[in-house]
Enzyme design. Structure first.
Site, PDB file in Angstrom:
ATOM      1  N   HIS A 110      -8.398  14.285 -31.405  1.00  0.00           N
ATOM      2  CA  HIS A 110      -9.326  14.345 -30.271  1.00  0.00           C
ATOM      3  C   HIS A 110     -10.777  14.470 -30.739  1.00  0.00           C
ATOM      4  O   HIS A 110     -11.665  13.768 -30.271  1.00  0.00           O
ATOM      5  CB  HIS A 110      -8.959  15.533 -29.377  1.00  0.00           C
ATOM      6  CG  HIS A 110      -9.296  15.312 -27.936  1.00  0.00           C
ATOM      7  ND1 HIS A 110      -8.701  16.021 -26.905  1.00  0.00           N
ATOM      8  CD2 HIS A 110     -10.156  14.472 -27.330  1.00  0.00           C
ATOM      9  CE1 HIS A 110      -9.193  15.619 -25.743  1.00  0.00           C
ATOM     10  NE2 HIS A 110     -10.076  14.679 -25.970  1.00  0.00           N
ATOM     11  N   TYR A 135      -5.516  18.605 -21.359  1.00  0.00           N
ATOM     12  CA  TYR A 135      -5.518  18.159 -19.966  1.00  0.00           C
ATOM     13  C   TYR A 135      -4.464  18.905 -19.146  1.00  0.00           C
ATOM     14  O   TYR A 135      -4.480  18.877 -17.925  1.00  0.00           O
ATOM     15  CB  TYR A 135      -5.243  16.651 -19.866  1.00  0.00           C
ATOM     16  CG  TYR A 135      -6.208  15.755 -20.610  1.00  0.00           C
ATOM     17  CD1 TYR A 135      -5.902  14.422 -20.835  1.00  0.00           C
ATOM     18  CD2 TYR A 135      -7.422  16.231 -21.110  1.00  0.00           C
ATOM     19  CE1 TYR A 135      -6.755  13.576 -21.527  1.00  0.00           C
ATOM     20  CE2 TYR A 135      -8.279  15.396 -21.809  1.00  0.00           C
ATOM     21  CZ  TYR A 135      -7.943  14.083 -22.023  1.00  0.00           C
ATOM     22  OH  TYR A 135      -8.789  13.244 -22.721  1.00  0.00           O
TER      23      TYR A 135
END
Lengths: 269, 210
Positions: A103, A41
């Site tokens: 993730h 991100y």
């Protein structure tokens, strides 16, 4: 942990210090204490600084916040996961990370990564460890191998209710978090007569009804916004609860629609 | 004018200038030069058409796409889906000439999530000579994750994947013209890993050989 709203810093979140500080400050004022991020991100460092500054301004301490980040796929492939976590701790100027999640559970690298995360949990660098993007198939396999995540984070919304996963995790005491909890306000939700009916019944908007549905089914939704009013709106959920019948009616919208196809980002999923 | 359009216009103008120049200096070379540029033009159009075809095969897998939970996922060589699945069923097909079994498996690992989780069907179709072929082609790249491309050591191929007509003109023509092979026979999948992969995920597996 009781279900709560989590503020996400993914794709549609603010990426600059000022923008992020404004929304994090608003979120903190509204009572949100848990913040989700990931290396991909690009805001880990800024988020940590923002949280530090906001906590100083509001007279809160580090322990009042829960910072959650992830191990991205490329880090799993490169190996040396501890180095990446140490780097993150240094960049974010933290003594520990509250929650560290895998993730994407790349099959070839999962065991090694998980073992390293367990060691980091033991050493205190990380308090809880978990996995994102899993199905019951993975959870059963993990269970047989003695892998017990503290948390799972999955794509979940009324169009994809993941009931098997929810049931499994409830039995095992695993916390469940939902990303894309509103399915990007897919038209099938925004125009749903069922949700509109409850929106009128409870005098809340569609987003609020769906987020409340998550909470009432034992799941903590992760939402993102760059707008203060939206954050305040989404925190205005705790003065009502959906009845069992209402929850069931919303859950009946399930068509197992996946916004993200897991195998495209996690080959062998 | 964007960069790509500018390059196209520049290339066209240069080509015309070269032709005119050649005609002035070497009149006898003109037919050769004209032929060259015509072939180049055909190759260019073929390349664009092949890329369009490949991207249309990849389209269902995009984030937020509407195609999900299909009944059949067909991967491999040029097989006509109408001959192997009922007309009422939904399917996604990823096909390319001479695609081998192992390559098809790798693509399956990247695309299986599009299938209906409870009743999904995988169909793999390869020719006998490509049964053990693990050579990737430019037609496979659009379906692979960038980390997989690195792991498989096909980064160079990945860079060439924007020029399939140049790298593999014959297969490009077959793909564009949809030249499906005939005489497919269903048989047992020779690769046990694929069978296990499908069983673990509750998919039915069918294997066709030519």
């Amino acid at each position: 942990m009781d279900e709560c709203l989590i503020f996400g810093t993914g794709a549609s979140a603010a990426k600059d210090y000022d923008g992020l500080k404004r929304v994090v400050s608003c979120a903190a004022t509204c009572g949100i204490r848990m913040f989700d991020t990931a290396p991909s991100y690009g805001v880990e460092e800024i988020l940590a600084k923002v949280i530090f500054d906001v906590s100083q301004e509001k007279g809160l301490s580090r322990e009042d916040f829960i910072i959650q980040t992830k191990i991205d796929a490329w880090q799993m492939v490169e190996g040396n996961v501890e180095k990446f976590v140490d780097c993150a701790l240094q960049k974010m100027k933290l003594q520990y990370i509250d929650n560290l999640l895998i993730h994407w559970p790349l099959p070839d690298f999962l065991d090694d990564t998980w073992n390293k995360m367990k060691l980091m949990k033991k050493s205190g660098k990380v308090r809880k460890i978990g996995i994102c993007n899993v199905r019951t198939r993975h959870l059963n396999l993990f269970d047989k191998r003695g892998v017990s995540p503290d948390i799972i984070q999955i794509e979940r919304n009324p169009l994809r209710t993941c009931e098997r996963e929810i049931e499994f995790c409830k039995q095992k005491g695993i916390e469940i978090q939902a990303y894309s909890p509103l399915c990007k306000m897919d038209r099938r939700l925004a125009d749903s007569s069922v949700i509109k009916k409850f929106s009128e019944k409870y005098n809340k908007n569609i987003g609020q009804i769906i987020l409340r549905w998550h909470l009432d089914t034992g799941v903590s939704p992760i939402f993102t916004s760059t707008k203060d009013y939206r954050i305040r709106e989404y925190m205005d959920l705790f003065d009502f609860a959906l009845s069992e019948d209402d929850v069931a009616a919303i859950s009946a919208l399930n068509i197992n629609y996946k916004y993200y196809l897991e195998s495209c980002l996690c080959p062998g999923f | 004018m964007n960069k790509r359009r500018f390059v196209c216009v520049l290339a066209t103008v240069s080509a015309i200038a070269m032709i005119v120049g050649c005609f002035s200096l070497f009149p006898k070379l003109l037919p050769l030069v004209l032929t060259f540029f015509v072939l180049l033009g055909v190759l260019f159009i073929l390349n664009r058409t092949v890329l369009k075809k490949l991207y249309s095969q990849r389209d269902p897998f995009k984030i937020g796409g509407k195609v999900r939970n299909v009944d059949y996922l067909i991967i491999g060589d040029m097989i006509n889906p109408a001959t192997i699945i009922p007309a009422s069923k939904t399917f996604v097909q990823i096909k390319a000439p001479n695609r081998g079994l192992l390559v098809s498996f790798e693509i399956l690992r990247h695309t299986s999530s599009i299938l209906d989780e409870d009743n999904g069907n995988v169909i793999i179709a390869t020719t006998l000579k490509n049964k053990t072929d693990d050579k990737f082609s430019v037609f496979d790249i659009p379906f692979l994750y960038n980390l997989s491309i690195k792991k498989l050591g096909i980064e160079r191929l990945s860079k060439l994947s924007r020029y399939p007509a140049l790298i593999n003109p014959l297969s490009s023509i077959k793909l564009v013209l949809n030249l499906d092979k005939k005489n497919w026979k269903e048989t047992e999948c020779p690769n046990k890993e694929i069978s296990i992969f499908c069983t673990e995920r509750n998919f039915n597996l069918s294997y066709y050989e030519n």
